[in-house]
Enzyme design. Structure first.
Site, short mmCIF file in Angstrom:
data_model
loop_
_atom_site.label_atom_id
_atom_site.label_comp_id
_atom_site.label_asym_id
_atom_site.label_seq_id
_atom_site.Cartn_x
_atom_site.Cartn_y
_atom_site.Cartn_z
N LYS A 13 0.82 -1.21 0.00
CA LYS A 13 0.00 0.00 0.00
C LYS A 13 0.86 1.26 0.00
CE LYS A 13 -2.02 -1.16 3.82
NZ LYS A 13 -1.34 -2.42 4.12
N ARG A 88 -9.10 0.39 9.49
CA ARG A 88 -8.68 -0.93 9.93
C ARG A 88 -9.72 -1.66 10.76
NH1 ARG A 88 -2.22 -0.23 10.94
NH2 ARG A 88 -1.85 0.82 8.98
N ARG A 127 12.08 -5.29 4.83
CA ARG A 127 11.92 -3.91 5.28
C ARG A 127 12.56 -3.71 6.65
NH1 ARG A 127 5.97 -1.37 5.55
NH2 ARG A 127 5.88 -2.45 7.53
N ARG A 133 12.80 -0.94 11.42
CA ARG A 133 11.55 -0.56 12.08
C ARG A 133 11.19 -1.57 13.16
NH1 ARG A 133 7.14 1.10 7.60
NH2 ARG A 133 5.86 0.15 9.20
#
Length: 187
Positions: A13, A88, A127, A133
């Site tokens: 997304k 969500r 990622r 992260r």
């Protein structure tokens, strides 16, 4: 033109949203990015969201809807917004619909990025290595996927019952997926 991008964590997304926002000249509203920025700046919203995000939990509906209302009030959002993974839960979907209605607007498109769990896990692992992260830690990813299935996946059915959801196969080269997105929008 108000467009909602939906899909599990790691579905693409963010990547596709950036490409689409630039192509359409719309601001991209990604709750996760805004909340991570608030956490980094230490704002009251950021402090409320920090614990939930680091644990892999979803941020409360009230906080999300407050951010949506603020974003839609900005002048740059007057011609439309690209919502990147904003809705969500069903209460968030209902709340966003009410906010848009108050402003004389409605979602023009809902795009669902369809991707396998194996692909998601691979993307988020990559990622995590690149961006470091905390919310891409394997335990947090598992929690986020469970939360997605319990709370967010039913939202897809909520939108489908109202018509207009377009499913985009989200596996393959970025450019090919971008072509599929444009095709789903009739472009």
């Amino acid at each position: 033109m108000d467009i909602l991008l939906m899909g599990p964590p790691g579905a693409g997304k963010g990547t596709q949203g950036a490409i689409l926002a630039e192509a359409l000249g719309l601001p991209k509203f990604a709750t996760g990015d805004l909340l991570r920025d608030a956490v980094q700046r230490g704002t009251p919203l950021g402090l409320k969201a920090k614990a939930a995000m680091e644990a892999g939990h979803l941020v409360s509906d009230d906080i999300i809807l407050g951010v949506v209302r603020d974003e839609l009030g900005k002048p740059e959002a007057s011609q439309g917004v690209l919502f990147d993974g904003v809705v969500r839960t069903i209460p968030q979907a209902e709340g966003m619909a009410a906010i848009l209605t108050e402003k004389g607007r409605a979602l023009t498109h809902v795009l669902f990025f369809d991707v396998t769990d194996e692909e998601i896990l691979s993307r988020l692992d990559h990622r995590r290595k690149v961006e470091s992260r905390a919310d891409d830690d394997p335990a947090a990813v598992g929690t986020r996927l469970r939360a997605y299935r319990q709370q967010t996946a039913p939202v897809l059915a909520w939108y489908e019952s109202r018509g207009g959801v377009r499913r985009v196969p989200a596996v393959g080269p970025v450019e090919e997926i971008a072509r599929r997105v444009r095709q789903a929008l009739g472009q």
